[in-house]
Motif scaffolding. Structure first.
Motif, PDB file in Angstrom:
ATOM      1  N   LEU A 139      48.223  99.110  38.298  1.00 53.01           N
ATOM      2  CA  LEU A 139      48.875  99.751  37.148  1.00 53.01           C
ATOM      3  C   LEU A 139      50.137 100.429  37.666  1.00 53.01           C
ATOM      4  CD1 LEU A 139      46.012 101.668  35.287  1.00 53.01           C
ATOM      5  CD2 LEU A 139      47.314  99.753  34.364  1.00 53.01           C
ATOM      6  N   ALA A 140      51.118 100.540  36.803  1.00 48.28           N
ATOM      7  CA  ALA A 140      52.336 101.246  37.202  1.00 48.28           C
ATOM      8  C   ALA A 140      52.641 102.321  36.175  1.00 48.28           C
ATOM      9  CB  ALA A 140      53.497 100.264  37.294  1.00 48.28           C
ATOM     10  N   VAL A 141      53.215 103.419  36.656  1.00 50.80           N
ATOM     11  CA  VAL A 141      53.669 104.469  35.741  1.00 50.80           C
ATOM     12  C   VAL A 141      54.619 103.832  34.729  1.00 50.80           C
ATOM     13  CG1 VAL A 141      55.055 106.582  35.607  1.00 50.80           C
ATOM     14  CG2 VAL A 141      53.314 106.332  37.395  1.00 50.80           C
ATOM     15  N   GLY A 142      54.396 104.124  33.447  1.00 51.94           N
ATOM     16  CA  GLY A 142      55.241 103.547  32.394  1.00 51.94           C
ATOM     17  C   GLY A 142      54.569 102.407  31.637  1.00 51.94           C
ATOM     18  N   ASP A 143      53.454 101.872  32.175  1.00 53.92           N
ATOM     19  CA  ASP A 143      52.746 100.791  31.468  1.00 53.92           C
ATOM     20  C   ASP A 143      52.192 101.304  30.135  1.00 53.92           C
ATOM     21  OD1 ASP A 143      53.186  99.111  33.586  1.00 53.92           O
ATOM     22  OD2 ASP A 143      51.092  99.078  34.290  1.00 53.92           O
ATOM     23  N   ALA A 144      52.319 100.493  29.085  1.00 58.24           N
ATOM     24  CA  ALA A 144      51.738 100.834  27.778  1.00 58.24           C
ATOM     25  C   ALA A 144      50.340 100.225  27.699  1.00 58.24           C
ATOM     26  CB  ALA A 144      52.610 100.289  26.649  1.00 58.24           C
ATOM     27  N   VAL A 145      49.355 101.064  27.387  1.00 57.43           N
ATOM     28  CA  VAL A 145      47.958 100.606  27.431  1.00 57.43           C
ATOM     29  C   VAL A 145      47.152 101.136  26.248  1.00 57.43           C
ATOM     30  CG1 VAL A 145      47.819 100.352  29.954  1.00 57.43           C
ATOM     31  CG2 VAL A 145      47.399 102.588  28.903  1.00 57.43           C
ATOM     32  N   ALA A 146      46.059 100.425  25.962  1.00 57.48           N
ATOM     33  CA  ALA A 146      45.038 100.913  25.030  1.00 57.48           C
ATOM     34  C   ALA A 146      43.797 101.241  25.849  1.00 57.48           C
ATOM     35  CB  ALA A 146      44.719  99.838  23.988  1.00 57.48           C
ATOM     36  N   VAL A 147      43.038 102.228  25.380  1.00 64.70           N
ATOM     37  CA  VAL A 147      41.849 102.662  26.116  1.00 64.70           C
ATOM     38  C   VAL A 147      40.616 101.951  25.567  1.00 64.70           C
ATOM     39  CG1 VAL A 147      40.407 104.634  26.759  1.00 64.70           C
ATOM     40  CG2 VAL A 147      42.897 104.923  26.510  1.00 64.70           C
ATOM     41  N   TYR A 148      39.896 101.259  26.460  1.00 56.90           N
ATOM     42  CA  TYR A 148      38.561 100.748  26.114  1.00 56.90           C
ATOM     43  C   TYR A 148      37.600 101.933  26.215  1.00 56.90           C
ATOM     44  CZ  TYR A 148      34.108  98.311  26.538  1.00 56.90           C
ATOM     45  OH  TYR A 148      32.806  97.917  26.353  1.00 56.90           O
ATOM     46  N   GLY A 149      36.995 102.322  25.083  1.00 59.53           N
ATOM     47  CA  GLY A 149      36.282 103.602  25.024  1.00 59.53           C
ATOM     48  C   GLY A 149      34.845 103.640  25.503  1.00 59.53           C
ATOM     49  N   PRO A 150      34.034 102.604  25.260  1.00 61.58           N
ATOM     50  CA  PRO A 150      32.616 102.715  25.645  1.00 61.58           C
ATOM     51  C   PRO A 150      32.433 102.501  27.150  1.00 61.58           C
ATOM     52  CG  PRO A 150      33.001 100.655  24.459  1.00 61.58           C
ATOM     53  CD  PRO A 150      34.300 101.401  24.459  1.00 61.58           C
ATOM     54  N   TRP A 151      32.791 103.543  27.905  1.00 66.11           N
ATOM     55  CA  TRP A 151      32.781 103.440  29.360  1.00 66.11           C
ATOM     56  C   TRP A 151      31.369 103.218  29.899  1.00 66.11           C
ATOM     57  CZ3 TRP A 151      36.197 108.420  30.460  1.00 66.11           C
ATOM     58  CH2 TRP A 151      37.489 108.171  29.990  1.00 66.11           C
ATOM     59  N   GLY A 152      31.290 102.332  30.900  1.00 69.07           N
ATOM     60  CA  GLY A 152      30.034 102.105  31.599  1.00 69.07           C
ATOM     61  C   GLY A 152      30.259 102.214  33.100  1.00 69.07           C
ATOM     62  N   CYS A 153      29.248 101.805  33.867  1.00 69.32           N
ATOM     63  CA  CYS A 153      29.314 101.947  35.324  1.00 69.32           C
ATOM     64  C   CYS A 153      30.158 100.849  35.962  1.00 69.32           C
ATOM     65  CB  CYS A 153      27.908 101.943  35.909  1.00 69.32           C
ATOM     66  SG  CYS A 153      27.105 100.305  35.906  1.00 69.32           S
ATOM     67  N   GLY A 154      30.265  99.704  35.295  1.00 70.05           N
ATOM     68  CA  GLY A 154      31.033  98.593  35.859  1.00 70.05           C
ATOM     69  C   GLY A 154      30.238  97.728  36.827  1.00 70.05           C
ATOM     70  N   ARG A 155      29.003  98.108  37.157  1.00 71.41           N
ATOM     71  CA  ARG A 155      28.244  97.382  38.175  1.00 71.41           C
ATOM     72  C   ARG A 155      27.006  96.670  37.630  1.00 71.41           C
ATOM     73  NH1 ARG A 155      28.152 102.545  39.604  1.00 71.41           N
ATOM     74  NH2 ARG A 155      25.889 102.473  39.477  1.00 71.41           N
TER      75      ARG A 155
END
Ligand SMILES: NC(=O)c1ccc[n+]([C@@H]2O[C@H](COP(=O)([O-])OP(=O)(O)OC[C@H]3O[C@@H](n4cnc5c(N)ncnc54)[C@H](O)[C@@H]3O)[C@@H](O)[C@H]2O)c1
Ligand SMILES: [Zn+2]
Ligand SMILES: [Zn+2]
Length: 344
Positions: free
Chosen positions: A78-94
């Motif tokens: 990611l770079a400073v200045g990137d426009a993003v949307a937040v995926y909200g239902p956070w999980g552990c990723g594993r």
């Protein structure tokens, strides 16, 4: 920085001044460009203390978009200045569901205390927000953040819900949407874009029925017992192939049950307190009832692509952070067209 917080159980949201957060290792700080107002916020703020589990003070906002403002130690890609949307239902990723992008059904989130922004973690209704992992950011590209922030929930949730019924919605079928508010008006467009089904919208407010027609519903009818007869008449007496219920109070669940056909799908998205019986004699044969939660990471990419192609859009009413309390009043009064979006 300014933030809209729920601080006292039973009271409404409050605009407060808090310290601007610093991103820890692996975290990303966003300068928030837009935050959506969801009925679920109103739901949690309506609960008595014994049922309220999201903590206070809670910075509201589980629909978020922003510009990458500062990277925590070790964040790559990611770079400073990137426009993003937040995926909200956070999980552990594993875990296994997370490996499929279904972090909304993470198996470890509860045990590890992983909670979504605005629903436990500090949310998007502030000048800055912390996102726990770069994985939870989806590029917005050329999409306007204010017009599209609500796709992260009001788009993603109906998309996931409709996909569950999609195999049944072949050409010639009928789908009913109950509740043409923030989620429902996007749901109607998703049905029109993904199916050749006839789409019927039911609501209790005339302006919402008008909105439903504006965004593509073939029919928009009052949400009462007369709708059962009308749907039956429309479908040769057999009933709807799918009912997507964005309300789920007892009257709407009963309506859905009364108008679903043999083999049909009733998808319960709203957090109303209604329930229904399931059994061979309790409803049409082989009908199914499911109650999904939010959506997957890959589905958020898909929803954003639908917006990029012009297939769906969110009707938005824009408020400043200072007007955030007013946005919740308007949601409560039922006078919003589509979604309220707060722009810090
Ligand atoms: N399952 C999930 O993951 C999930 C995610 C987001 C929101 N939700 C829930 O979905 C529901 C909808 O959220 P929203 O932000 O779109 O709310 P909203 O207030 O924007 O829309 C609700 C709509 O339902 C209509 N309505 C009210 N009573 C009705 C009835 N008896 N029959 C038909 N229509 C009726 C209202 O007029 C309004 O148009 C809420 O319960 C919310 O908490 C669930
Ligand atoms: Zn929501
Ligand atoms: Zn997980």
């Amino acid at each position: 920085m300014k933030a809209l917080q729920y601080r006292t159980i039973g009271a409404g949201p409050e605009l407060v001044e808090i310290e601007t957060p610093e991103p820890g290792p692996g975290q990303v700080r966003l300068k928030v460009t837009a935050a959506g107002v969801c009925h679920s916020d109103e739901f949690i703020m309506s609960l008595p203390a014994e049922n309220y589990v999201w903590g206070v003070p809670l910075t509201l906002g589980h629909e978020g978009a922003g510009i990458v403002d500062k990277l925590g130690e070790g964040v790559k890609g990611l770079a400073v200045g990137d426009a993003v949307a937040v995926y909200g239902p956070w999980g552990c990723g594993r875990c296994y569901p997370c490996s499929q992008g279904a972090e909304n059904y993470c198996e470890n989130a509860a045990a590890e205390g992983i909670v979504p922004p605005g629903l436990g973690a500090p949310g998007s209704m502030a000048e800055y927000m912390i996102v726990d992992d770069a994985r939870h950011l989806v590029p917005l590209g050329d999409l306007d953040p204010v017009q599209n922030v609500s796709l992260t929930d009001a788009g993603l949730t109906p998309y996931h819900a409709i996909k569950l019924a999609l195999p049944k919605l072949v050409p010639g079928t009928t789908a009913v949407v109950i509740g043409a508010g923030g989620l429902g008006h996007v749901g109607i467009q998703i049905l029109r874009a993904l199916t050749a089904s006839t789409v019927v919208a039911l609501d209790v407010a005339d302006d919402k029925l008008a909105l439903a027609k504006d965004v593509g519903a073939h029919y928009a009818w009052a949400s009462d017992a007369s709708a059962v007869d009308k749907v039956k008449e429309l479908t040769g007496g057999l009933g709807a192939h799918a009912v997507i219920d964005f309300v789920d109070i007892q009257p709407t669940i009963d309506l859905g049950r009364a108008m679903i056909r043999v083999g049909g799908s009733q998808v319960l998205v709203g957090v109303g307190a209604g329930t229904t019986a399931v059994g061979v004699l309790a409803g049409p044969y082989e009908s199914s009832i499911t109650a999904p939660y939010w959506g997957t990471r890959s589905e958020l990419f898909e929803v954003l692509e639908m917006a990029r192609s012009g297939a769906i859009h969110v009707e938005t009413e824009v408020f400043s952070l200072d007007e955030g309390v007013e946005a919740y009043h308007r949601l409560h009064a039922g006078t919003l067209r589509g979604r309220a979006v707060i722009v810090p």
